[in-house]
Design a protein around this motif. Structure first.
Motif, PDB file in Angstrom:
ATOM      1  N   ASN A  99     -77.001  48.586  65.635  1.00 52.46           N
ATOM      2  CA  ASN A  99     -78.011  47.112  66.088  1.00 52.46           C
ATOM      3  C   ASN A  99     -77.492  45.774  64.875  1.00 52.46           C
ATOM      4  OD1 ASN A  99     -79.644  48.490  67.661  1.00 52.46           O
ATOM      5  ND2 ASN A  99     -80.668  49.911  65.632  1.00 52.46           N
ATOM      6  N   CYS A 129     -77.377  41.456  64.641  1.00 50.27           N
ATOM      7  CA  CYS A 129     -77.718  39.770  65.071  1.00 50.27           C
ATOM      8  C   CYS A 129     -76.436  38.442  64.479  1.00 50.27           C
ATOM      9  CB  CYS A 129     -78.743  39.224  64.261  1.00 50.27           C
ATOM     10  SG  CYS A 129     -80.750  40.425  64.654  1.00 50.27           S
ATOM     11  N   ILE A 174     -78.280  35.656  69.119  1.00 46.80           N
ATOM     12  CA  ILE A 174     -78.358  36.622  69.648  1.00 46.80           C
ATOM     13  C   ILE A 174     -78.311  38.177  69.448  1.00 46.80           C
ATOM     14  CG2 ILE A 174     -75.441  37.054  69.826  1.00 46.80           C
ATOM     15  CD1 ILE A 174     -75.472  38.017  73.425  1.00 46.80           C
ATOM     16  N   ASP A 175     -78.607  39.578  69.677  1.00 47.74           N
ATOM     17  CA  ASP A 175     -78.887  40.425  69.121  1.00 47.74           C
ATOM     18  C   ASP A 175     -78.246  41.036  69.901  1.00 47.74           C
ATOM     19  OD1 ASP A 175     -82.076  41.260  69.540  1.00 47.74           O
ATOM     20  OD2 ASP A 175     -80.398  41.201  71.645  1.00 47.74           O
ATOM     21  N   ASN A 216     -80.881  40.035  73.604  1.00 51.47           N
ATOM     22  CA  ASN A 216     -81.917  39.152  73.917  1.00 51.47           C
ATOM     23  C   ASN A 216     -80.898  37.921  72.948  1.00 51.47           C
ATOM     24  OD1 ASN A 216     -84.793  40.504  74.959  1.00 51.47           O
ATOM     25  ND2 ASN A 216     -83.112  42.026  72.545  1.00 51.47           N
ATOM     26  N   THR A 217     -81.224  36.545  73.487  1.00 49.30           N
ATOM     27  CA  THR A 217     -81.069  35.681  72.589  1.00 49.30           C
ATOM     28  C   THR A 217     -81.489  34.407  72.449  1.00 49.30           C
ATOM     29  OG1 THR A 217     -80.545  34.211  74.983  1.00 49.30           O
ATOM     30  CG2 THR A 217     -79.102  35.481  74.139  1.00 49.30           C
ATOM     31  N   ARG A 218     -81.574  33.477  71.403  1.00 45.18           N
ATOM     32  CA  ARG A 218     -82.772  32.595  71.250  1.00 45.18           C
ATOM     33  C   ARG A 218     -81.726  31.500  70.974  1.00 45.18           C
ATOM     34  NH1 ARG A 218     -85.748  35.016  73.099  1.00 45.18           N
ATOM     35  NH2 ARG A 218     -88.234  35.618  72.966  1.00 45.18           N
ATOM     36  N   CYS A 252     -79.559  44.717  61.941  1.00 45.36           N
ATOM     37  CA  CYS A 252     -80.821  43.983  62.015  1.00 45.36           C
ATOM     38  C   CYS A 252     -82.048  44.642  63.361  1.00 45.36           C
ATOM     39  CB  CYS A 252     -79.948  42.173  61.976  1.00 45.36           C
ATOM     40  SG  CYS A 252     -81.488  41.212  62.724  1.00 45.36           S
ATOM     41  N   TRP A 253     -82.334  44.587  62.854  1.00 43.05           N
ATOM     42  CA  TRP A 253     -83.357  45.034  64.617  1.00 43.05           C
ATOM     43  C   TRP A 253     -84.690  44.371  64.178  1.00 43.05           C
ATOM     44  CZ3 TRP A 253     -82.962  47.112  68.415  1.00 43.05           C
ATOM     45  CH2 TRP A 253     -83.898  48.044  68.951  1.00 43.05           C
ATOM     46  N   VAL A 288     -87.621  41.515  66.296  1.00 47.00           N
ATOM     47  CA  VAL A 288     -88.096  41.164  68.058  1.00 47.00           C
ATOM     48  C   VAL A 288     -87.389  39.415  68.261  1.00 47.00           C
ATOM     49  CG1 VAL A 288     -90.745  41.376  67.332  1.00 47.00           C
ATOM     50  CG2 VAL A 288     -89.721  39.162  66.349  1.00 47.00           C
ATOM     51  N   PRO A 289     -86.765  39.801  69.005  1.00 47.80           N
ATOM     52  CA  PRO A 289     -86.249  38.145  69.747  1.00 47.80           C
ATOM     53  C   PRO A 289     -86.081  37.473  69.289  1.00 47.80           C
ATOM     54  CG  PRO A 289     -86.131  39.807  71.498  1.00 47.80           C
ATOM     55  CD  PRO A 289     -86.936  39.941  70.910  1.00 47.80           C
ATOM     56  N   LEU A 346     -85.057  35.010  65.781  1.00 47.66           N
ATOM     57  CA  LEU A 346     -83.343  35.385  65.916  1.00 47.66           C
ATOM     58  C   LEU A 346     -82.554  34.271  64.387  1.00 47.66           C
ATOM     59  CD1 LEU A 346     -82.471  36.782  69.151  1.00 47.66           C
ATOM     60  CD2 LEU A 346     -81.620  38.051  66.924  1.00 47.66           C
TER      61      LEU A 346
END
Length: 126
Positions: free
Chosen positions: A31, A33, A51-52, A56-58, A101-102, A104-105, A108
């Motif tokens: 895991n 980020c 990105i994680d 998931n991306t932001r 890192c864990w 919620v997107p 990020l």
């Protein structure tokens, strides 16, 4: 020891494209980020994209639709494809990783990243 090395920066004209790369080594967490940040002269560092490990991306609003963050796990490399560049995209670009890192997107772009690269300069001229 976690290490990050950015490359791919340069000088382009407005509307041009660049692809930044970040070679990452020294972490074993499944895991994580990862993100790209930038700092313009006289301004604070700001998040650009993240990105994680779940892909998931932001993106920041200023680059959404123009920049794309991606990763190649086989090469342990993070990328930032930047299209339709504008003069306001000028700055030093840094990649960063937060192993383990864990989150919620949605957050990020707001978390504290533990390890950083030295940066690569991007200059966009009008």
């Amino acid at each position: 020891q976690v290490q990050l090395v950015e490359s791919g920066g340069g000088s382009v004209q407005t509307g041009g494209s660049l692809r930044l790369s970040c070679a990452v080594s020294g972490y074993t967490d499944s895991n994580y980020c990862m993100g790209w940040f930038r700092q313009a002269p006289g301004k604070e560092r700001e998040p650009v994209a993240a990105i994680d490990s779940g892909l998931n991306t932001r993106y920041s609003d200023s680059v959404k639709g123009r920049f794309t963050i991606s990763q190649d796990n086989a090469k342990n490399t993070l990328y930032l494809q930047m299209n339709s560049l504008k003069p306001e995209d000028t700055g030093m670009y840094y990649c960063a990783i937060d192993p383990g890192c864990w989150v919620v997107p949605a957050v990020l772009l707001r978390i504290g990243y533990k390890h950083w690269g030295q940066g690569t300069q991007v200059t966009v001229s009008s």
